[in-house]
Design a protein around this motif. Structure first.
Motif, mmCIF file in Angstrom:
data_model
loop_
_atom_site.group_PDB
_atom_site.id
_atom_site.type_symbol
_atom_site.label_atom_id
_atom_site.label_comp_id
_atom_site.label_asym_id
_atom_site.label_seq_id
_atom_site.Cartn_x
_atom_site.Cartn_y
_atom_site.Cartn_z
ATOM 1 N N LEU A 121 -17.397 8.125 20.998
ATOM 2 C CA LEU A 121 -17.117 9.437 20.371
ATOM 3 C C LEU A 121 -17.145 10.549 21.412
ATOM 4 N N GLY A 176 -1.256 -1.233 11.554
ATOM 5 C CA GLY A 176 -1.649 -2.642 11.406
ATOM 6 C C GLY A 176 -2.400 -3.212 12.595
ATOM 7 N N ARG A 224 -5.400 7.909 6.260
ATOM 8 C CA ARG A 224 -4.637 9.113 5.970
ATOM 9 C C ARG A 224 -4.783 9.524 4.504
ATOM 10 N N HIS A 251 0.823 -1.222 0.000
ATOM 11 C CA HIS A 251 0.000 0.000 0.000
ATOM 12 C C HIS A 251 0.849 1.261 0.000
ATOM 13 N N PRO A 254 -1.791 0.444 16.894
ATOM 14 C CA PRO A 254 -3.216 0.375 16.541
ATOM 15 C C PRO A 254 -3.664 1.433 15.534
ATOM 16 N N LYS A 299 -12.727 8.899 21.570
ATOM 17 C CA LYS A 299 -11.949 7.703 21.171
ATOM 18 C C LYS A 299 -11.846 7.613 19.644
ATOM 19 N N LYS A 307 -10.012 9.371 1.679
ATOM 20 C CA LYS A 307 -10.955 10.125 2.519
ATOM 21 C C LYS A 307 -12.403 9.806 2.143
ATOM 22 N N ILE A 330 -12.181 5.288 16.574
ATOM 23 C CA ILE A 330 -12.893 4.026 16.316
ATOM 24 C C ILE A 330 -12.044 3.196 15.356
ATOM 25 N N MET A 331 -11.542 2.091 15.855
ATOM 26 C CA MET A 331 -10.605 1.275 15.086
ATOM 27 C C MET A 331 -11.265 0.679 13.839
ATOM 28 N N ASN A 348 -11.775 1.256 6.810
ATOM 29 C CA ASN A 348 -10.571 0.885 6.067
ATOM 30 C C ASN A 348 -10.485 -0.634 6.051
HETATM 31 C C1 SDX Z 1 -3.828 1.001 7.958
HETATM 32 O O1 SDX Z 1 -1.365 4.357 5.351
HETATM 33 C C2 SDX Z 1 -1.823 3.187 4.949
HETATM 34 O O2 SDX Z 1 -1.932 2.908 3.766
HETATM 35 C C3 SDX Z 1 -2.158 2.199 6.067
HETATM 36 C C4 SDX Z 1 -2.882 0.947 5.632
HETATM 37 C C5 SDX Z 1 -1.978 0.040 4.832
HETATM 38 O O3 SDX Z 1 -2.513 -0.775 4.061
HETATM 39 O O4 SDX Z 1 -0.747 0.071 5.078
HETATM 40 O O5 SDX Z 1 -4.007 1.300 4.864
HETATM 41 C C6 SDX Z 1 -3.326 0.137 6.850
HETATM 42 O O6 SDX Z 1 -3.080 1.348 8.822
HETATM 43 C C7 SDX Z 1 -5.253 1.478 7.936
HETATM 44 C C8 SDX Z 1 -5.596 2.415 9.138
HETATM 45 C C9 SDX Z 1 -5.824 1.564 10.385
HETATM 46 N N1 SDX Z 1 -5.993 2.403 11.570
HETATM 47 C C10 SDX Z 1 -7.170 2.558 12.193
HETATM 48 O O7 SDX Z 1 -8.214 2.037 11.844
HETATM 49 C C11 SDX Z 1 -7.116 3.418 13.451
HETATM 50 C C12 SDX Z 1 -8.268 4.421 13.479
HETATM 51 N N2 SDX Z 1 -8.083 5.403 12.444
HETATM 52 C C13 SDX Z 1 -7.569 6.707 12.842
HETATM 53 O O8 SDX Z 1 -6.689 6.693 13.899
HETATM 54 C C14 SDX Z 1 -7.219 7.590 11.643
HETATM 55 O O9 SDX Z 1 -8.258 7.504 10.746
HETATM 56 C C15 SDX Z 1 -5.903 7.364 10.922
HETATM 57 C C16 SDX Z 1 -4.764 7.406 11.861
HETATM 58 C C17 SDX Z 1 -5.917 6.061 10.187
HETATM 59 C C18 SDX Z 1 -5.735 8.473 9.893
HETATM 60 O O10 SDX Z 1 -5.849 9.622 10.566
HETATM 61 P P1 SDX Z 1 -5.321 11.043 9.983
HETATM 62 O O11 SDX Z 1 -5.232 11.048 8.517
HETATM 63 O O12 SDX Z 1 -4.094 11.404 10.735
HETATM 64 O O13 SDX Z 1 -6.514 11.953 10.333
HETATM 65 P P2 SDX Z 1 -6.772 12.511 11.762
HETATM 66 O O14 SDX Z 1 -6.435 11.476 12.798
HETATM 67 O O15 SDX Z 1 -6.116 13.843 11.848
HETATM 68 O O16 SDX Z 1 -8.356 12.643 11.743
HETATM 69 C C19 SDX Z 1 -8.962 13.747 11.100
HETATM 70 C C20 SDX Z 1 -10.261 13.936 11.886
HETATM 71 C C21 SDX Z 1 -9.983 14.091 13.378
HETATM 72 O O17 SDX Z 1 -11.069 14.840 13.896
HETATM 73 P P3 SDX Z 1 -10.732 16.277 14.578
HETATM 74 O O18 SDX Z 1 -9.763 15.980 15.697
HETATM 75 O O19 SDX Z 1 -10.090 17.111 13.460
HETATM 76 O O20 SDX Z 1 -12.069 16.794 15.021
HETATM 77 O O21 SDX Z 1 -11.081 12.763 11.788
HETATM 78 C C22 SDX Z 1 -11.203 12.144 13.061
HETATM 79 C C23 SDX Z 1 -10.104 12.709 13.925
HETATM 80 O O22 SDX Z 1 -10.487 12.676 15.288
HETATM 81 N N3 SDX Z 1 -11.003 10.717 12.893
HETATM 82 C C24 SDX Z 1 -11.563 9.780 13.653
HETATM 83 C C25 SDX Z 1 -11.108 8.569 13.141
HETATM 84 N N4 SDX Z 1 -10.294 8.796 12.104
HETATM 85 C C26 SDX Z 1 -10.234 10.134 11.963
HETATM 86 N N5 SDX Z 1 -12.399 9.878 14.714
HETATM 87 C C27 SDX Z 1 -12.790 8.710 15.275
HETATM 88 N N6 SDX Z 1 -12.383 7.505 14.829
HETATM 89 C C28 SDX Z 1 -11.561 7.392 13.772
HETATM 90 N N7 SDX Z 1 -11.182 6.201 13.346
#
Ligand code: SDX
Length: 371
Positions: free
Chosen positions: A251, A224, A263, A188, A221, A255, A266, A257-258, A311
């Motif tokens: 929320l 992966g 990134r 990826h 978390p 928290k 969108k 939400i996994m 995701n």
């Molecule tokens: C993988 O990069 C890759 O390609 C990774 C991957 C791969 O194949 O290698 O695709 C695999 O890692 C997928 C992602 C797995 N992780 C999760 O599921 C963990 C939960 N997700 C978040 O932590 C978050 O969505 C990230 C870390 C994945 C991405 O976050 P960004 O791009 O840094 O965005 P952000 O955290 O700045 O969020 C922007 C807004 C925020 O709200 P505000 O603080 O601006 O009000 O969206 C919110 C965040 O709080 N938000 C979430 C959320 N994801 C974003 N709120 C609640 N739950 C979420 N999961």
């Protein structure tokens, strides 16, 4: 007045280099491995063929596939020293620590460890890819008090992985579902663990050091480790009728939400439709369709409250649970797949290297006298 420079925290949106291995396109919500759409590869090609594609840039001919398959089968067996090292590790440490340790020890014993020629890199990549299923399978079994199950040469990569883990031959529908997940997880672009592998390679360190570092990054978390956390969320919620209340509480306490958000994507992760179909097939196969109610309810609630989409980890977690893997083994399954992408990037970085070393804007105290 110091000139302010634009800080891109988390390197969000920064184009750090070129790569020919995969293309993640959020505009079209698509993912190409060496130009091929991943959903078509998952439907029509084996993980062995996709591994070859990532490493070599082209799908294999039957002769090339046969040669790679023969080499992979020779290296499936867990060397005694690695087996003994794994059995020495505590059964309450995280299985990602077992993966990381095993790769590190494999590197220490690899006769080509310090040889970074293209031929040696490819050989080491294939050996790691071939043996990681045995590492993951033994780790789950030892935690359950079960004996090691040796690999079988008559089974393909995925069927053998399931054989070594569960000690019985998996049904074709389960092998097919598991294989699709291996294809989807393989690569990826510049995700955190792959970029970690490239940073380590950019110093001219060896392939095993790069993969060891990548495993460390993947464990988190936010990356992966999310697939394991999704299953924990499903178990905490219990049933679909409790999902909305659970989400509102989560929320309200800010928290993450996994299994949701990304990134780069969108408007949803391009891999989710394929993995969601795999989850549906497994739910039907095992007669556990209630998991789909919980899945849909939480997904819809997240969309209505935060407009954040799943995701790949969101469908992958419950799918691995249905197959019977222990929850803490889910991310090591990601390692077994992503080692193909990581090593493809190690080879690409080495072929056109530049030391990866960004700068930062200093915000500490100005120069002062030592008292
Ligand atoms: C993988 O990069 C890759 O390609 C990774 C991957 C791969 O194949 O290698 O695709 C695999 O890692 C997928 C992602 C797995 N992780 C999760 O599921 C963990 C939960 N997700 C978040 O932590 C978050 O969505 C990230 C870390 C994945 C991405 O976050 P960004 O791009 O840094 O965005 P952000 O955290 O700045 O969020 C922007 C807004 C925020 O709200 P505000 O603080 O601006 O009000 O969206 C919110 C965040 O709080 N938000 C979430 C959320 N994801 C974003 N709120 C609640 N739950 C979420 N999961």
């Amino acid at each position: 007045m110091t000139e302010t420079t634009e800080i891109r925290k988390g390197l969000a949106g920064v184009v750090a280099d070129t790569s020919a291995i995969s293309k993640v396109n959020p505009q079209t919500n698509s993912l190409l491995y060496r130009g091929y759409p991943v959903q078509e590869l998952a439907a029509r090609k084996s993980f062995e063929e996709v591994a070859y594609l990532l490493w070599h840039g082209e799908l294999p001919t039957p002769a090339q596939l046969a040669e790679q398959t023969a080499a992979e089968r020779v290296h499936r067996e867990l060397p005694d020293n690695i087996r003994d090292a794994i059995l020495e590790l505590p059964t309450d440490c995280h299985p990602m620590d077992v993966c990381r340790t095993a790769v590190s020890i494999l590197g220490a014993h690899d006769p080509q460890a310090e040889d970074s020629s293209p031929e040696a890199e490819l050989a080491k990549a294939l050996r790691l890819w071939a043996v990681l299923p045995a590492v993951v399978a033994l780790d789950q079994r030892r935690r359950r008090g079960q004996e090691l199950v040796p690999p079988r040469e008559d089974l393909g990569y995925s069927a053998n992985f399931l054989w070594m883990t569960f000690g019985e031959e998996a049904e074709p529908a389960v092998v097919q579902a598991f294989e699709a997940s291996m294809v989807l997880y393989a690569e990826h672009s510049f995700n955190a663990s792959t970029f970690t592998a490239r940073v380590i390679t950019s110093t001219l360190a060896d392939l095993h050091s790069a993969v060891t570092g990548a495993i460390g990054a993947l464990k988190g978390p936010l990356h992966g480790g999310a697939n394991e956390a999704v299953q924990a969320t499903f178990e905490e919620i219990g049933s679909a009728d409790k999902a909305e209340a659970w989400l509102d509480d989560a929320l309200a306490s800010k928290k993450k939400i996994m299994g949701f958000g990304h990134r780069v994507y969108k408007n949803g992760d391009s891999r989710v439709p394929t993995m969601r179909a795999v989850l549906g097939d497994l739910a039907e196969h095992y007669g556990k369709t209630e998991v789909l109610d919980l899945y849909e309810t939480l997904e819809n609630a997240m969309a209505s409250r935060k407009n954040i989409k799943p995701n790949l980890d969101y469908p992958a977690g419950p799918a691995y649970h249905l197959i019977g893997f222990d929850t803490n083994i889910f991310t090591p399954l990601f390692v077994a797949s992503r080692v193909t992408g990581w090593t493809a990037h190690v080879m690409e970085q080495r072929a056109a290297n530049s030391l990866i070393r960004p700068v930062c804007e200093y915000v500490g105290p100005e120069q002062r006298e030592v008292p």
